[in-house]
Design a protein around this motif. Sequence first.
Motif, PDB file in Angstrom:
ATOM      1  N   LEU A 126     -40.989  40.544  61.514  1.00  0.00           N
ATOM      2  CA  LEU A 126     -40.941  39.303  61.381  1.00  0.00           C
ATOM      3  C   LEU A 126     -42.597  38.674  61.533  1.00  0.00           C
ATOM      4  CD1 LEU A 126     -39.895  36.355  61.556  1.00  0.00           C
ATOM      5  CD2 LEU A 126     -39.517  36.769  63.966  1.00  0.00           C
ATOM      6  N   PRO A 127     -43.235  39.096  62.436  1.00  0.00           N
ATOM      7  CA  PRO A 127     -44.653  38.960  62.240  1.00  0.00           C
ATOM      8  C   PRO A 127     -45.298  39.138  60.927  1.00  0.00           C
ATOM      9  CG  PRO A 127     -44.361  40.064  64.284  1.00  0.00           C
ATOM     10  CD  PRO A 127     -43.145  40.220  63.329  1.00  0.00           C
ATOM     11  N   GLN A 128     -45.260  40.315  60.308  1.00  0.00           N
ATOM     12  CA  GLN A 128     -45.665  40.167  58.781  1.00  0.00           C
ATOM     13  C   GLN A 128     -45.288  39.221  58.113  1.00  0.00           C
ATOM     14  OE1 GLN A 128     -44.455  42.760  60.836  1.00  0.00           O
ATOM     15  NE2 GLN A 128     -45.763  44.352  60.832  1.00  0.00           N
ATOM     16  N   ILE A 129     -44.124  38.818  57.879  1.00  0.00           N
ATOM     17  CA  ILE A 129     -43.606  38.004  57.087  1.00  0.00           C
ATOM     18  C   ILE A 129     -44.157  36.516  57.300  1.00  0.00           C
ATOM     19  CG2 ILE A 129     -41.531  36.745  56.421  1.00  0.00           C
ATOM     20  CD1 ILE A 129     -39.870  39.269  56.879  1.00  0.00           C
ATOM     21  N   VAL A 130     -44.462  36.293  58.738  1.00  0.00           N
ATOM     22  CA  VAL A 130     -44.715  34.891  58.853  1.00  0.00           C
ATOM     23  C   VAL A 130     -46.514  34.999  58.397  1.00  0.00           C
ATOM     24  CG1 VAL A 130     -45.548  33.370  60.887  1.00  0.00           C
ATOM     25  CG2 VAL A 130     -43.245  34.469  60.822  1.00  0.00           C
ATOM     26  N   HIS A 131     -47.037  35.971  58.647  1.00  0.00           N
ATOM     27  CA  HIS A 131     -48.523  36.080  58.288  1.00  0.00           C
ATOM     28  C   HIS A 131     -48.503  35.981  56.576  1.00  0.00           C
ATOM     29  CE1 HIS A 131     -52.509  37.328  57.965  1.00  0.00           C
ATOM     30  NE2 HIS A 131     -52.311  38.283  57.164  1.00  0.00           N
ATOM     31  N   ALA A 132     -47.710  36.731  55.984  1.00  0.00           N
ATOM     32  CA  ALA A 132     -47.900  36.712  54.744  1.00  0.00           C
ATOM     33  C   ALA A 132     -47.489  35.217  53.957  1.00  0.00           C
ATOM     34  CB  ALA A 132     -46.860  37.810  54.152  1.00  0.00           C
ATOM     35  N   LEU A 133     -46.529  34.502  54.388  1.00  0.00           N
ATOM     36  CA  LEU A 133     -46.217  33.224  53.962  1.00  0.00           C
ATOM     37  C   LEU A 133     -46.992  31.943  54.422  1.00  0.00           C
ATOM     38  CD1 LEU A 133     -42.325  33.408  54.575  1.00  0.00           C
ATOM     39  CD2 LEU A 133     -43.628  33.945  52.344  1.00  0.00           C
ATOM     40  N   THR A 134     -47.809  32.414  55.514  1.00  0.00           N
ATOM     41  CA  THR A 134     -48.825  31.458  55.802  1.00  0.00           C
ATOM     42  C   THR A 134     -50.224  31.505  55.446  1.00  0.00           C
ATOM     43  OG1 THR A 134     -48.713  31.995  58.076  1.00  0.00           O
ATOM     44  CG2 THR A 134     -47.388  30.514  57.665  1.00  0.00           C
ATOM     45  N   GLN A 135     -50.662  32.776  55.114  1.00  0.00           N
ATOM     46  CA  GLN A 135     -51.812  33.035  54.795  1.00  0.00           C
ATOM     47  C   GLN A 135     -52.534  32.227  53.685  1.00  0.00           C
ATOM     48  OE1 GLN A 135     -52.150  37.080  53.071  1.00  0.00           O
ATOM     49  NE2 GLN A 135     -50.671  36.811  51.618  1.00  0.00           N
ATOM     50  N   PHE A 136     -51.721  31.460  52.985  1.00  0.00           N
ATOM     51  CA  PHE A 136     -52.341  30.478  51.648  1.00  0.00           C
ATOM     52  C   PHE A 136     -52.668  29.173  52.597  1.00  0.00           C
ATOM     53  CE2 PHE A 136     -49.254  33.309  49.893  1.00  0.00           C
ATOM     54  CZ  PHE A 136     -49.926  33.941  49.087  1.00  0.00           C
ATOM     55  N   THR A 137     -52.599  29.165  54.017  1.00  0.00           N
ATOM     56  CA  THR A 137     -53.083  27.820  54.559  1.00  0.00           C
ATOM     57  C   THR A 137     -54.686  27.826  54.521  1.00  0.00           C
ATOM     58  OG1 THR A 137     -51.181  27.922  56.113  1.00  0.00           O
ATOM     59  CG2 THR A 137     -52.956  26.402  56.570  1.00  0.00           C
ATOM     60  N   PRO A 138     -55.161  26.730  53.863  1.00  0.00           N
ATOM     61  CA  PRO A 138     -56.538  26.336  53.810  1.00  0.00           C
ATOM     62  C   PRO A 138     -57.487  26.437  55.462  1.00  0.00           C
ATOM     63  CG  PRO A 138     -55.391  24.815  52.727  1.00  0.00           C
ATOM     64  CD  PRO A 138     -54.565  25.455  53.426  1.00  0.00           C
ATOM     65  N   ALA A 139     -58.513  26.859  55.385  1.00  0.00           N
ATOM     66  CA  ALA A 139     -59.313  27.011  56.493  1.00  0.00           C
ATOM     67  C   ALA A 139     -59.348  25.666  57.254  1.00  0.00           C
ATOM     68  CB  ALA A 139     -60.525  27.414  56.400  1.00  0.00           C
ATOM     69  N   TYR A 140     -58.947  25.737  58.593  1.00  0.00           N
ATOM     70  CA  TYR A 140     -59.113  24.637  59.559  1.00  0.00           C
ATOM     71  C   TYR A 140     -58.129  23.467  59.310  1.00  0.00           C
ATOM     72  CZ  TYR A 140     -63.587  26.980  60.740  1.00  0.00           C
ATOM     73  OH  TYR A 140     -64.409  27.773  61.034  1.00  0.00           O
ATOM     74  N   VAL A 141     -57.053  23.994  58.746  1.00  0.00           N
ATOM     75  CA  VAL A 141     -55.668  22.991  58.387  1.00  0.00           C
ATOM     76  C   VAL A 141     -54.524  23.540  59.360  1.00  0.00           C
ATOM     77  CG1 VAL A 141     -54.093  22.459  56.858  1.00  0.00           C
ATOM     78  CG2 VAL A 141     -56.447  22.863  56.006  1.00  0.00           C
TER      79      VAL A 141
END
Length: 264
Positions: A126-141
């Motif tokens: 689960l942690p790897q999935i959350v990280h993979a799906l949210t890594q496209f969030t721009p910086a400081y958003v």
Amino acid sequence: MPLLEHLRELKNRLIKALIGLAVGAVGGWFLYDPLIVALQEPVNRISEHTGGISALNFPSIASAFDFKIQMAVMIGLVISSPVWIYQVWAFVMPGLTTKEKHYSLGFMVVAVPLFLLGIFMGWTVLPQIVHALTQFTPAYVNNQIDVREYVEFVTRLLLSLGIAFIVPVGLVAANMIGVLPGKVILKAWRITVFLVFVLSAIAAPGADALSMFMLAVPLLVLFFAAIGICLLNDRRRERRRAKAAAETDAAAGVATSREDLEKF
């Protein structure tokens, strides 16, 4: 048993199952806070990569209370699963033959641990999935994730992997009742391997391939073990049929005695 007795038996089984669910929901009320803390941990790590604020969000004033009640019932359903599963089994069991009882009991004994193993594997990645799906969030958003959508996502993930782990058991069960021959399953092994790796890549979309293989290898082992059991069962079934045919041919070659003909 008359229809009225069946309905009375069903009512008693439902009452016992609901009592077990109520007791489990009480326990789920107290387990709610530790569970939310564990679920929130992967979300809190998002801010380490984006620099923004990441947290679970309740959209309204009363949503936190409503959500806790729903989660308590859901946790209670899991805790009380041995109770209501037994009640279902006890209601259906009198209508089964001895052979069907053995098959269904064996299916339950094997399927339940495999289902829990699939849920554990889903919780691990689960942690790897959350990280993979949210890594496209721009910086400081900021990532303000609705808690209901997040829990629904986690539930679907865990259930999908749990069901994936019991599919081989379903294949064996279908083979045992003569619906699916082992050779048919064996012919589709290439497609199955491909689908297993696709499922593992979707369930563990991290940058490293280790998480994908951690999910794919147990599923492939279970699948090929199921194929082996199905092939052995088909061979045993063929030997039984050949033996019965040989006994029939041997009996057909014996002349009927005059006494038996007169009795007939």
